[in-house]
Design a protein around this motif. Structure first.
Motif, mmCIF file in Angstrom:
data_model
loop_
_atom_site.group_PDB
_atom_site.id
_atom_site.type_symbol
_atom_site.label_atom_id
_atom_site.label_comp_id
_atom_site.label_asym_id
_atom_site.label_seq_id
_atom_site.Cartn_x
_atom_site.Cartn_y
_atom_site.Cartn_z
ATOM 1 N N ASP A 494 0.852 -1.196 0.000
ATOM 2 C CA ASP A 494 0.000 0.000 0.000
ATOM 3 C C ASP A 494 0.882 1.238 0.000
ATOM 4 O O ASP A 494 2.065 1.171 0.285
ATOM 5 C CB ASP A 494 -0.872 0.012 1.255
ATOM 6 N N SER A 495 0.257 2.389 -0.298
ATOM 7 C CA SER A 495 1.008 3.653 -0.249
ATOM 8 C C SER A 495 1.489 3.904 1.164
ATOM 9 O O SER A 495 0.831 3.514 2.138
ATOM 10 C CB SER A 495 0.110 4.823 -0.655
ATOM 11 N N SER A 496 2.634 4.592 1.275
ATOM 12 C CA SER A 496 3.142 4.970 2.588
ATOM 13 C C SER A 496 3.219 6.481 2.648
ATOM 14 O O SER A 496 3.666 7.125 1.702
ATOM 15 C CB SER A 496 4.527 4.378 2.801
ATOM 16 N N PHE A 497 2.819 7.065 3.775
ATOM 17 C CA PHE A 497 2.788 8.531 3.887
ATOM 18 C C PHE A 497 3.792 9.059 4.898
ATOM 19 O O PHE A 497 3.753 10.206 5.284
ATOM 20 C CB PHE A 497 1.361 8.986 4.232
ATOM 21 N N VAL A 498 4.692 8.206 5.329
ATOM 22 C CA VAL A 498 5.726 8.678 6.252
ATOM 23 C C VAL A 498 7.037 8.837 5.501
ATOM 24 O O VAL A 498 7.201 8.321 4.402
ATOM 25 C CB VAL A 498 5.928 7.710 7.450
ATOM 26 N N MET A 499 7.954 9.589 6.106
ATOM 27 C CA MET A 499 9.280 9.808 5.526
ATOM 28 C C MET A 499 9.894 8.460 5.158
ATOM 29 O O MET A 499 9.968 7.566 6.006
ATOM 30 C CB MET A 499 10.136 10.519 6.587
ATOM 31 N N PRO A 500 10.329 8.287 3.896
ATOM 32 C CA PRO A 500 10.838 6.958 3.539
ATOM 33 C C PRO A 500 12.105 6.594 4.309
ATOM 34 O O PRO A 500 13.061 7.372 4.356
ATOM 35 C CB PRO A 500 11.131 7.072 2.044
#
Ligand code: NAD
Length: 503
Positions: A494-500
């Motif tokens: 799934d998409s991630s919305f935290v700093m990679p």
């Protein structure tokens, strides 16, 4: 009268400028050629030609660019004698010194031949699961080089071999005092296979320089010359968003310790102070003699050796001279003014080079080797760069005083120490505020695979010339991080919305 041309888009072109400058043979005082000081429009034309050539050249394989550099190296070797004579004619330096400058330039070409290795970037596998990173060292675009009179071959070759090999295109603005070499280099580059427009030469002065510093198509500026102009170039180019390295003037000190091998030191000091008539940015202009005993011994040896020096033309039929003339009548007058000020301010003039006459060359710009003793740090001849064959001896009581003097001077190009004591030499190398340090070596010019540059007001900008710094200066880093979809084997995340962060 022959006029030195521009080299734009692979063509030798005549400038339409009405401003003409004379080129003198400093040994005879006669005009040998002329050069037109190019207009703004002509300079823009040179930049445009480099701009148009960039895309194709930057996409040429580094291996092919390296092969062209190999060819250029052989052509330089084949033409060395002719080029050295031309350098000597317009600059005045002796023939073997001109060959020496060509050799040092050639070494940068040899370094640039290794560009496929130097520019290959870095790669890390698996920085995260299934994720790899690699860096690209990409060329910048059009780069400019603005160079001084004292090394018409070597200083341009500190710059353009690395700039071209890394995939940039180039506009060179050589010194208007000895500009012919630049055109010979351009012709050899063309013969080696450099495509039209990749390397251009624009002859000129401040008008051309100001275009190079402000035109938005120029990405980077390399400058070598005097400190006030270096500072101007750096601030102007930086204000216009360009990368800039600007190398300036110098006042190179040498510390002579009481335990030094005095014969070795005296021989080294002679060559470093008076070679090329002191017109080297790494010339030795100050000796800090620690204690009167070693100072007296040095003075005796230098006086003796100066008495045996031959000053004359750069090209001779028989035995070569040790030193040639200085570059212009005006520069000769400036050096003589410095000598006068040294006397007025109380230094002891042991050997006076003013009024030096070479039989048959009465109109040449000769200044004989000049030696001052009892120079003090408040004197003009200590503080300022003379850029002539004038050596100042400053007597100091101890090592700490010597080190402080080197470190407080506004320039910090090179510094040397003469000693037999390893610990003192090591400490000096550690503590001295200079970019290039010599231990029993008076002119510590780094080889092409190291980088050249001073400290303090001898340089503006963070990166030195040639070596690894040169490669960094002419490239910009891009880091690529990649993950490839393993569509059939793995489920999609799934998409991630935290700093990679790499898992
Ligand atoms: P310079 O500063 O007079 O000229 C250098 C270049 O700048 C030339 O191409 C010249 O046309 C251009 N220029 C001159 N005046 C300008 C202005 N007002 N605006 C814009 N451009 C201008 O230097 P020079 O007399 O040719 O060379 C001698 C100086 O170079 C000495 O100070 C020497 O120490 C220095 N130098 C330094 C290094 C080093 O590596 N640090 C190497 C060689 C020479």
């Amino acid at each position: 009268m022959e006029q030195v041309k521009n080299f734009i888009g692979g063509q030798l072109t005549d400038s339409q400028s009405s401003r003409i400058s004379s080129i003198f043979n400093p040994a005879t005082g006669q005009v040998v050629r002329q050069v037109a000081l190019s207009t703004t429009h002509e300079t823009q034309h040179a930049i445009e030609s480099a701009h148009l050539a960039f895309t194709e050249w930057s996409k040429t394989s580094p291996l092919k660019r390296a092969r062209i550099m190999f060819k250029f190296k052989s052509l330089l070797e084949e033409n060395c004698d002719r080029l050295a004579r031309l350098i000597s004619e317009e600059h005045g330096k002796i023939y073997s010194d001109a060959v020496g400058e060509l050799t040092r330039g050639l070494e940068v070409v040899e370094f640039a031949c290794g560009i496929p290795h130097l520019q290959k970037g870095e790669h890390s596998a698996n920085v995260g699961t299934g994720v790899d990173s690699h860096s690209l060292m990409q060329p910048l675009g059009v780069c400019a080089g603005i160079t001084p009179f004292n090394f018409p071959a070597m200083v341009p070759m500190w710059m353009f071999p690395v700039a071209l090999a890394t995939g940039n295109t180039f506009v060179l603005k050589p010194s208007e005092k000895d500009p012919s070499l630049s055109i010979e280099l351009a012709k050899l580059l063309q013969q080696a296979g450099v495509p039209d427009g990749v390397f251009n030469v624009i002859q000129g002065d401040k008008e051309a320089v100001d275009v190079l510093l402000t035109d938005p198509r120029i990405q980077a500026v390399s400058f070598v010359g005097s400190t006030p102009i270096a500072e101007y170039v750096y601030t102007t180019a930086s204000a216009h968003g360009k990368r800039c390295q600007a190398l300036g003037g110098a006042k190179n000190h040498s510390v002579l310790m009481p335990d030094a091998d005095i014969d070795m030191a005296a021989n080294a000091i002679m060559g470093a102070a008076f070679g090329a008539a002191g017109e080297r940015c790494m010339a030795l202009s100050v000796v800090l003699a620690v204690g009167d005993e070693i100072a007296d011994k040095l003075v005796e040896k230098l006086r003796h050796q100066i008495g045996h020096m031959s000053v004359g033309t750069g090209i001779t039929e028989g035995k070569e001279n040790d030193m040639g003339p200085v570059i212009t009548e005006q520069h000769k007058a400036k050096i003589c003014d410095y000598i006068r000020s040294g006397v007025e301010q109380g230094a002891k003039l042991l050997v006076d080079g003013r009024g030096y006459q070479v039989a048959g060359y009465e109109n040449g710009y000769f200044v004989g080797p000049t030696l001052f003793d009892y120079v003090t740090p408040d004197m003009k001849i200590y503080k300022e760069e003379i850029f002539g064959p004038v050596l100042a001896i400053v007597r100091v009581p101890d090592y700490d005083t010597a080190l402080n003097l080197v470190n407080y001077h506004e320039y910090g190009n090179g510094a040397a120490i003469f000693t037999r004591d390893g610990e003192t030499a090591r400490q000096f190398s550690e503590d001295v505020q200079a970019g290039m340090v010599g231990v029993n070596i008076p002119i510590p010019v780094p080889m092409a695979f190291h980088s050249f540059g001073g400290w303090k007001r001898s340089i503006f900008g963070p990166l030195n010339v040639h070596g690894n710094d040169g490669v960094r200066f002419y490239t910009r880093m891009k880091t690529v991080t990649s993950r490839w979809p393993a569509s059939v084997r793995l489920e999609h995340h799934d998409s991630s919305f935290v700093m990679p962060t790499m898992e």
